[in-house]
Design a protein around this motif. Structure first.
Motif, PDB file in Angstrom:
ATOM      1  N   ARG A  36       7.939  -8.938 -75.071  1.00 14.36           N
ATOM      2  CA  ARG A  36       8.000  -9.646 -73.593  1.00 14.36           C
ATOM      3  C   ARG A  36       8.521 -10.309 -74.049  1.00 14.36           C
ATOM      4  O   ARG A  36       8.788 -11.403 -73.406  1.00 14.36           O
ATOM      5  CB  ARG A  36       7.238  -9.856 -72.498  1.00 14.36           C
ATOM      6  CG  ARG A  36       6.408  -8.544 -71.877  1.00 14.36           C
ATOM      7  CD  ARG A  36       5.305  -8.698 -70.771  1.00 14.36           C
ATOM      8  NE  ARG A  36       5.710  -7.698 -69.809  1.00 14.36           N
ATOM      9  CZ  ARG A  36       6.555  -7.520 -68.719  1.00 14.36           C
ATOM     10  NH1 ARG A  36       6.782  -8.118 -68.624  1.00 14.36           N
ATOM     11  NH2 ARG A  36       5.970  -6.927 -67.966  1.00 14.36           N
ATOM     12  N   ARG A  37       9.727 -10.889 -75.669  1.00 14.43           N
ATOM     13  CA  ARG A  37      10.222 -12.123 -75.747  1.00 14.43           C
ATOM     14  C   ARG A  37      11.576 -12.822 -74.557  1.00 14.43           C
ATOM     15  O   ARG A  37      10.825 -14.023 -74.521  1.00 14.43           O
ATOM     16  CB  ARG A  37      11.049 -11.477 -76.888  1.00 14.43           C
ATOM     17  CG  ARG A  37      10.381 -11.362 -77.700  1.00 14.43           C
ATOM     18  CD  ARG A  37      11.288 -11.176 -79.278  1.00 14.43           C
ATOM     19  NE  ARG A  37       9.961 -10.831 -80.178  1.00 14.43           N
ATOM     20  CZ  ARG A  37       9.688  -9.233 -80.868  1.00 14.43           C
ATOM     21  NH1 ARG A  37      10.535  -8.219 -80.500  1.00 14.43           N
ATOM     22  NH2 ARG A  37       9.038  -8.881 -81.972  1.00 14.43           N
ATOM     23  N   GLU A  39      11.440 -12.308 -70.964  1.00 18.14           N
ATOM     24  CA  GLU A  39      10.284 -13.189 -70.039  1.00 18.14           C
ATOM     25  C   GLU A  39       9.188 -14.932 -70.726  1.00 18.14           C
ATOM     26  O   GLU A  39       9.297 -15.004 -69.926  1.00 18.14           O
ATOM     27  CB  GLU A  39       9.582 -11.867 -69.589  1.00 18.14           C
ATOM     28  CG  GLU A  39      10.400 -11.081 -68.891  1.00 18.14           C
ATOM     29  CD  GLU A  39      10.923 -10.083 -69.913  1.00 18.14           C
ATOM     30  OE1 GLU A  39      10.381  -9.720 -70.655  1.00 18.14           O
ATOM     31  OE2 GLU A  39      10.730  -8.892 -69.225  1.00 18.14           O
ATOM     32  N   ALA A  40       9.218 -14.077 -72.170  1.00 15.43           N
ATOM     33  CA  ALA A  40       8.121 -15.280 -72.542  1.00 15.43           C
ATOM     34  C   ALA A  40       9.034 -16.521 -72.812  1.00 15.43           C
ATOM     35  O   ALA A  40       8.502 -17.743 -72.816  1.00 15.43           O
ATOM     36  CB  ALA A  40       7.942 -14.598 -74.167  1.00 15.43           C
ATOM     37  N   ILE A  41      10.523 -16.377 -73.316  1.00 19.33           N
ATOM     38  CA  ILE A  41      11.439 -17.438 -73.703  1.00 19.33           C
ATOM     39  C   ILE A  41      11.371 -18.073 -72.522  1.00 19.33           C
ATOM     40  O   ILE A  41      11.250 -19.555 -72.776  1.00 19.33           O
ATOM     41  CB  ILE A  41      12.429 -17.318 -74.294  1.00 19.33           C
ATOM     42  CG1 ILE A  41      11.632 -17.042 -76.070  1.00 19.33           C
ATOM     43  CG2 ILE A  41      13.347 -18.184 -74.428  1.00 19.33           C
ATOM     44  CD1 ILE A  41      12.854 -16.288 -76.287  1.00 19.33           C
ATOM     45  N   ALA A  42      11.417 -17.742 -71.625  1.00 20.95           N
ATOM     46  CA  ALA A  42      12.546 -18.556 -69.926  1.00 20.95           C
ATOM     47  C   ALA A  42      11.228 -18.692 -69.575  1.00 20.95           C
ATOM     48  O   ALA A  42      10.960 -19.759 -69.151  1.00 20.95           O
ATOM     49  CB  ALA A  42      11.778 -17.008 -69.449  1.00 20.95           C
ATOM     50  N   LEU A  43       9.956 -18.264 -69.817  1.00 23.57           N
ATOM     51  CA  LEU A  43       8.590 -18.835 -69.363  1.00 23.57           C
ATOM     52  C   LEU A  43       8.509 -20.083 -69.948  1.00 23.57           C
ATOM     53  O   LEU A  43       8.142 -20.812 -69.485  1.00 23.57           O
ATOM     54  CB  LEU A  43       7.626 -18.059 -69.172  1.00 23.57           C
ATOM     55  CG  LEU A  43       6.126 -18.826 -68.621  1.00 23.57           C
ATOM     56  CD1 LEU A  43       6.411 -19.173 -66.618  1.00 23.57           C
ATOM     57  CD2 LEU A  43       5.511 -17.708 -68.252  1.00 23.57           C
ATOM     58  N   PHE A  44       8.770 -20.029 -70.910  1.00 22.11           N
ATOM     59  CA  PHE A  44       8.299 -21.094 -72.284  1.00 22.11           C
ATOM     60  C   PHE A  44       9.322 -22.217 -71.496  1.00 22.11           C
ATOM     61  O   PHE A  44       8.807 -23.403 -71.908  1.00 22.11           O
ATOM     62  CB  PHE A  44       8.124 -20.576 -73.214  1.00 22.11           C
ATOM     63  CG  PHE A  44       8.211 -21.850 -74.204  1.00 22.11           C
ATOM     64  CD1 PHE A  44       7.663 -22.770 -75.047  1.00 22.11           C
ATOM     65  CD2 PHE A  44       9.587 -22.931 -74.963  1.00 22.11           C
ATOM     66  CE1 PHE A  44       7.497 -23.607 -75.199  1.00 22.11           C
ATOM     67  CE2 PHE A  44       9.709 -23.398 -75.993  1.00 22.11           C
ATOM     68  CZ  PHE A  44       8.340 -24.433 -76.114  1.00 22.11           C
ATOM     69  N   CYS A  45      10.643 -22.163 -71.580  1.00 17.55           N
ATOM     70  CA  CYS A  45      11.271 -22.974 -71.507  1.00 17.55           C
ATOM     71  C   CYS A  45      11.271 -23.717 -69.971  1.00 17.55           C
ATOM     72  O   CYS A  45      11.458 -25.208 -69.561  1.00 17.55           O
ATOM     73  CB  CYS A  45      12.944 -22.480 -71.568  1.00 17.55           C
ATOM     74  SG  CYS A  45      13.687 -21.905 -72.696  1.00 17.55           S
ATOM     75  N   ALA A 106       6.263 -13.363 -82.408  1.00 19.58           N
ATOM     76  CA  ALA A 106       5.589 -12.413 -83.610  1.00 19.58           C
ATOM     77  C   ALA A 106       4.923 -11.167 -83.610  1.00 19.58           C
ATOM     78  O   ALA A 106       5.553 -10.368 -84.533  1.00 19.58           O
ATOM     79  CB  ALA A 106       4.393 -13.653 -84.247  1.00 19.58           C
ATOM     80  N   ALA A 107       4.940 -10.769 -81.923  1.00 20.62           N
ATOM     81  CA  ALA A 107       4.567  -9.403 -81.653  1.00 20.62           C
ATOM     82  C   ALA A 107       6.044  -8.053 -82.483  1.00 20.62           C
ATOM     83  O   ALA A 107       7.186  -8.585 -82.281  1.00 20.62           O
ATOM     84  CB  ALA A 107       4.112  -9.234 -80.562  1.00 20.62           C
ATOM     85  N   ARG A 108       5.441  -6.851 -83.006  1.00 23.93           N
ATOM     86  CA  ARG A 108       6.921  -5.724 -83.000  1.00 23.93           C
ATOM     87  C   ARG A 108       6.211  -4.699 -82.315  1.00 23.93           C
ATOM     88  O   ARG A 108       5.327  -4.795 -81.827  1.00 23.93           O
ATOM     89  CB  ARG A 108       7.019  -5.474 -85.438  1.00 23.93           C
ATOM     90  CG  ARG A 108       5.497  -4.774 -84.738  1.00 23.93           C
ATOM     91  CD  ARG A 108       5.017  -4.322 -86.441  1.00 23.93           C
ATOM     92  NE  ARG A 108       4.448  -3.535 -86.519  1.00 23.93           N
ATOM     93  CZ  ARG A 108       3.890  -2.025 -86.785  1.00 23.93           C
ATOM     94  NH1 ARG A 108       4.734  -1.529 -85.951  1.00 23.93           N
ATOM     95  NH2 ARG A 108       2.763  -1.707 -87.042  1.00 23.93           N
ATOM     96  N   PRO A 109       8.028  -4.371 -82.230  1.00 22.81           N
ATOM     97  CA  PRO A 109       7.586  -3.308 -81.442  1.00 22.81           C
ATOM     98  C   PRO A 109       7.292  -1.511 -81.855  1.00 22.81           C
ATOM     99  O   PRO A 109       6.798  -2.109 -83.044  1.00 22.81           O
ATOM    100  CB  PRO A 109       8.885  -2.611 -81.272  1.00 22.81           C
ATOM    101  CG  PRO A 109       9.604  -4.009 -82.032  1.00 22.81           C
ATOM    102  CD  PRO A 109       8.387  -4.525 -82.628  1.00 22.81           C
ATOM    103  N   ILE A 164       1.966  -9.451 -73.589  1.00 25.23           N
ATOM    104  CA  ILE A 164       3.360  -9.457 -74.704  1.00 25.23           C
ATOM    105  C   ILE A 164       4.074  -8.605 -74.356  1.00 25.23           C
ATOM    106  O   ILE A 164       5.182  -8.304 -75.238  1.00 25.23           O
ATOM    107  CB  ILE A 164       2.183  -9.846 -76.327  1.00 25.23           C
ATOM    108  CG1 ILE A 164       0.936 -11.070 -76.111  1.00 25.23           C
ATOM    109  CG2 ILE A 164       2.984  -9.260 -77.080  1.00 25.23           C
ATOM    110  CD1 ILE A 164       0.283 -11.154 -76.341  1.00 25.23           C
ATOM    111  N   TYR A 165       3.490  -7.446 -73.957  1.00 25.59           N
ATOM    112  CA  TYR A 165       4.348  -6.071 -74.333  1.00 25.59           C
ATOM    113  C   TYR A 165       5.000  -5.472 -72.560  1.00 25.59           C
ATOM    114  O   TYR A 165       4.525  -5.378 -71.633  1.00 25.59           O
ATOM    115  CB  TYR A 165       3.755  -5.331 -74.506  1.00 25.59           C
ATOM    116  CG  TYR A 165       3.754  -5.265 -76.208  1.00 25.59           C
ATOM    117  CD1 TYR A 165       4.724  -4.802 -76.949  1.00 25.59           C
ATOM    118  CD2 TYR A 165       2.068  -5.336 -76.441  1.00 25.59           C
ATOM    119  CE1 TYR A 165       4.455  -4.407 -78.812  1.00 25.59           C
ATOM    120  CE2 TYR A 165       2.404  -5.581 -77.639  1.00 25.59           C
ATOM    121  CZ  TYR A 165       3.324  -5.491 -79.084  1.00 25.59           C
ATOM    122  OH  TYR A 165       3.251  -5.341 -80.280  1.00 25.59           O
TER     123      TYR A 165
END
Length: 185
Positions: A36-37, A39-45, A106-109, A164-165
């Motif tokens: 969930r990159r 979503e994670a970046i949006a939440l971080f920002c 860092a998680a991969r698909p 994460i996913y």
């Protein structure tokens, strides 16, 4: 990831130590499990902007309150130590947000095989060979229709956090007519 046995025996599908009755399997399919990159970046920002906004607001309040308190008294107005503390706490909070973001980035698909039951449980396994998982879908589907079928294979187990996913679209349907399309969350 860790290696597990996936086996069909006596009308049960075993994934490691978990047993799923074949008659309760609603769906067997493969898909790409993606982190969930976005979503994670949006939440971080959002979190960083909020933390900096709060720190800036506290800094202004501290400076104003110390300036008003020092009217008529010689000196610089103070408050510098408290402002430093506010910004050190803010940096620590942002560092914590970075530690939450890092595992997602860092998680991969993973190409996974999922087995859904008529209840809420889902089993997932993965393999470096997507064709191997596609063959397993066929084998499990065959075993559902053929009670005598039995097999055992070694696959990679996967424990995936929903934080994460992204597990695919969630579809909520209300009412019985006029429902078309999906809303992506």
């Amino acid at each position: 990831m860790h290696a597990v046995d996936l086996r069909v025996s006596k009308r049960l599908l075993w994934v490691g130590g978990a047993a799923y009755p074949l008659q309760n399997i609603a769906r067997v399919f493969t898909f790409v499990l993606r982190p969930r990159r976005k979503e994670a970046i949006a939440l971080f920002c959002k979190r960083v902007v909020l933390a900096i906004s709060v720190a800036t607001g506290l800094t202004v309040v501290i400076w104003l309150s110390t300036s008003i308190a020092s009217i008529g008294r010689p000196g610089d107005g103070g408050g510098g130590g408290l402002v430093t503390f506010v910004w050190m706490v803010t940096l620590a909070v942002v560092a914590y947000f970075v530690t939450e973001l890092t595992p997602v980035l860092a998680a991969r698909p993973h190409f996974v095989l999922a087995v859904e039951t008529s209840g809420p449980s889902t089993a997932m396994v993965t393999s470096s060979d997507p064709n191997h998982l596609l063959r397993l879908v066929s084998q499990i589907s065959h075993a559902i229709d053929h009670p005598e079928a039995e097999f055992t294979v070694r696959v990679e187990g996967i424990s995936a956090s929903p934080h994460i996913y992204h597990f695919g679209d969630n579809i909520n349907m209300y009412g019985g007519s006029g429902n078309v399309g999906t809303a992506h969350s």
